[in-house]
Design an enzyme around this catalytic site. Structure first.
Site, PDB file in Angstrom:
ATOM      1  N   LYS A 209      25.718   7.784 -54.312  1.00 21.61           N
ATOM      2  CA  LYS A 209      25.141   9.068 -54.731  1.00 21.61           C
ATOM      3  C   LYS A 209      25.558  10.170 -53.748  1.00 21.61           C
ATOM      4  O   LYS A 209      26.023  11.224 -54.145  1.00 21.61           O
ATOM      5  CB  LYS A 209      23.618   8.922 -54.788  1.00 21.61           C
ATOM      6  CG  LYS A 209      22.888  10.160 -55.221  1.00 21.61           C
ATOM      7  CD  LYS A 209      21.402   9.859 -55.379  1.00 21.61           C
ATOM      8  CE  LYS A 209      20.595  11.129 -55.513  1.00 21.61           C
ATOM      9  NZ  LYS A 209      19.157  10.881 -55.649  1.00 21.61           N
ATOM     10  N   GLU A 356      10.674   0.039 -51.840  1.00 22.39           N
ATOM     11  CA  GLU A 356      11.134   1.349 -51.390  1.00 22.39           C
ATOM     12  C   GLU A 356      10.281   2.440 -52.050  1.00 22.39           C
ATOM     13  O   GLU A 356      10.061   3.491 -51.477  1.00 22.39           O
ATOM     14  CB  GLU A 356      12.614   1.532 -51.746  1.00 22.39           C
ATOM     15  CG  GLU A 356      13.366   2.369 -50.736  1.00 22.39           C
ATOM     16  CD  GLU A 356      14.863   2.325 -50.938  1.00 22.39           C
ATOM     17  OE1 GLU A 356      15.546   1.800 -50.057  1.00 22.39           O
ATOM     18  OE2 GLU A 356      15.344   2.814 -51.971  1.00 22.39           O
ATOM     19  N   LYS A 507      19.615   5.125 -41.358  1.00 22.44           N
ATOM     20  CA  LYS A 507      20.991   5.611 -41.530  1.00 22.44           C
ATOM     21  C   LYS A 507      21.396   6.481 -40.335  1.00 22.44           C
ATOM     22  O   LYS A 507      22.494   6.379 -39.810  1.00 22.44           O
ATOM     23  CB  LYS A 507      21.112   6.432 -42.824  1.00 22.44           C
ATOM     24  CG  LYS A 507      21.053   5.604 -44.126  1.00 22.44           C
ATOM     25  CD  LYS A 507      21.365   6.478 -45.348  1.00 22.44           C
ATOM     26  CE  LYS A 507      21.294   5.690 -46.647  1.00 22.44           C
ATOM     27  NZ  LYS A 507      21.713   6.438 -47.836  1.00 22.44           N
TER      28      LYS A 507
END
Ligand code: G6Q
Length: 544
Positions: A209, A356, A507
């Site tokens: 994405k 999540e 991340k």
């Protein structure tokens, strides 16, 4: 969107607490013995799925009180806001519109003044045209050979759905094409996936994405090097690489022609994206018609979720039962056991979707939640799982509600084994609910010394989900069922089920450590003592 801060002070919550007190010691044996119509009453059908939820520790009153809680928490209003394109992902200021990905062409859903349905179908049409070209052999590799291998490179929401769906719908796929899925940044994943493939016949789908995710970008770069080592000419990239992304600029920078890019939108969360462009590998495998049948299955469940009253609404009931065990019985996990070898990756897919979405510690207004939120979802296909961890579910000390999924018709020509599979499915749900008493063991002449060990208390709840056959339509309905069950739970807790700031933190941190591992000179480290020590040890021992 506002929510009451005090969930536990609501009259509906207190009523459930009192009701739990009256039901805590009730057994499923008694509940069934006292109510012959129970199995018929606690069952619901929608979008080709049948749910028998009678083997739960509930009465009619439980369903009434849970439904009242859902009404009081505004679950229906929140659902309607989602379908209307409102920005219910408050922490990111985004609409949440995976339901638009499977809405028919003549629908209208407006976000920021624009109807998104024409764009959705334009991308689906381009995906269909491309899939047809690959499937027919009209799409040629750089050296004129047809494509025989498709490698999807992506991670998390850009991997788990495609991998799960490919496996689930294997029976519908083009067997002349080989599919591989690479997620892990461990180079072994890429190496193993490609070692027996011919670069001249291989198409890479780079699914991301954001088109910035470390793992995917590293594997995409490896794919580029691997392809060019054989194909040599940079122009080959246009025939062997396509991108699925919302970030055209980064796709172009990587060297993929944006004509070969299939887009989606910021209102599609990664874990809700298998029916967007992210599903390109699925569409190439099963063909556009089967992909559309899958979208129709999703949509049928969406329509049921949007219109059925709470008491007959399958995803809402599943979500409310999850709340019942999580918040009142204190259950920490939910097992999901598909009795289908093809659904082997379904629990892993659900794990991301549920955990999540609902692994959150603050509500939509940023206040710490008062109660436990998202359960741990886990599972393995039956019957395999029966021979490993079912022991703990049957006789352990933890309460583990289990969703069981089965199909009445097999996908395999070895049909006689399907009866064995289904017999196991029904037997397990029966054993979990009703167990085996000391008296029953005695009547069977069991050795009295073994009795305490052999007694199974039962009273272990299950949901039984049955469908005719694992088709694309069924898979779509099943995934949408769990999406909307997660939604229902999140709406009760008043959390944002559509952000993932915890994932973002990981991340960022990894990117900071990479140069500390690779720098030639010993870097100055400013982490905690443990992390500093681990980095130093790795630098010392890392073999090249
Ligand atoms: C999903 C999460 C996460 C995401 C991956 C991959 O809801 O956001 O799992 O899908 O981190 O992200 P990209 O698709 O941007 O590479």
């Amino acid at each position: 969107m506002t929510v009451d801060a005090t969930l536990t002070a609501m009259a509906e919550w207190e009523a459930l607490e009192a009701h739990y007190g009256s039901l805590e010691d009730q057994s499923l044996r008694n509940l069934f013995a006292g109510d012959p119509g129970r199995a018929e009453r606690f069952a619901v059908e929608a979008a080709g799925l049948f749910l028998d939820y009678s083997k739960n520790r509930i009465t009619g009153e439980t369903v009434r009180l849970l439904s009242a809680l859902a009404r009081a928490r505004g679950v229906e209003a929140r659902r309607d806001a989602m379908f209307a394109g409102e920005k219910i992902n408050v922490s990111e200021g985004r609409a949440v519109l995976h339901v638009a990905l499977r809405a028919p062409r003549d629908w209208k859903i407006v976000v920021d003044g624009e109807d998104v349905i024409p764009e959705v179908h334009a991308v689906l049409d381009r995906m269909a045209a491309f899939s047809d070209q690959v499937r027919s052999g009209a799409w040629k590799g750089h050296s004129g050979k047809r494509i025989r291998n498709v490698v999807n490179i992506g991670i998390g929401g850009s991997h788990l759905g495609p991998e799960m769906a490919y496996r689930a719908l294997h029976a519908f796929s083009d067997r002349s094409l080989t599919f591989r899925f690479v997620a892990n940044v461990d180079g072994a994943a890429f190496t193993e996936a490609t070692q027996d493939l011919d670069p001249h016949e291989t198409l890479f789908i780079i699914a991301s994405k954001t088109f910035t995710t470390l793992e995917t970008m590293a594997n995409a770069a490896a794919a580029r090097r691997w392809a060019l080592a054989a194909l040599v000419d940079e122009k080959a990239i246009a025939r062997h690489f396509v991108a699925l992304s919302t970030n055209g600029e980064a796709v172009e920078k990587f060297g993929i022609d944006t004509d070969n890019m299939f887009g989606f939108w910021d209102w599609v969360g990664g874990r809700y994206s298998m029916d967007s462009a992210i599903g390109l590998s699925t569409m190439i495998a099963v063909g556009p018609d089967n992909f559309r049948a899958m979208l129709a299955g999703f949509h049928a469940m969406d329509e049921h979720f949007r219109t059925a009253p709470i008491e007959r609404n399958m995803p809402m009931l599943m979500g409310l039962l999850a709340i019942w065990y999580n918040n009142f019985f204190g259950a920490e996990t939910i097992g999901v056991m598909p009795y289908s070898a093809n659904l082997a990756r379904f629990p892993a897919y659900l794990q991301q979707m549920q955990m999540e979405s609902n692994g959150k510690h603050v509500d939509v207004e940023g206040r710490h939640v008062e109660v436990q939120t998202g359960a741990v979802y886990w599972g393995e296909p039956g019957t395999d799982a029966q021979h490993s961890f079912y022991q703990l579910i049957h006789q352990g000390t933890k309460l583990i509600p289990v969703d069981m999924i089965g199909f009445c018709a097999p996908l395999s020509p070895i049909a006689e084994q399907h009866d064995l599979l289904m017999a196991n499915l029904f037997a397990q749900a029966e054993a979990l609910a009703f167990g085996k008493t000391a008296e029953e063991l005695a009547a069977e002449g069991s050795d009295p010394k073994q009795t305490p060990f052999r007694v199974c208390e039962g009273n272990r709840p299950t949901n039984m989900i049955l469908a005719d056959r694992l088709t694309p339509h069924t898979l779509g309905a099943l995934v949408a069922l769990y999406e909307h069950s997660a939604f229902t739970q999140g709406a009760i807790w008043g959390i944002d089920s559509f952000d993932q700031w915890g994932v973002e933190l990981g991340k960022v941190l990894a990117k900071r450590i990479v140069p500390e591992l690779t720098a030639a000179a010993e870097p100055a480290l400013a982490h905690d003592g443990s992390t500093n020590g681990l980095i130093r040890r790795y630098r010392r021992l890392r073999a090249r």
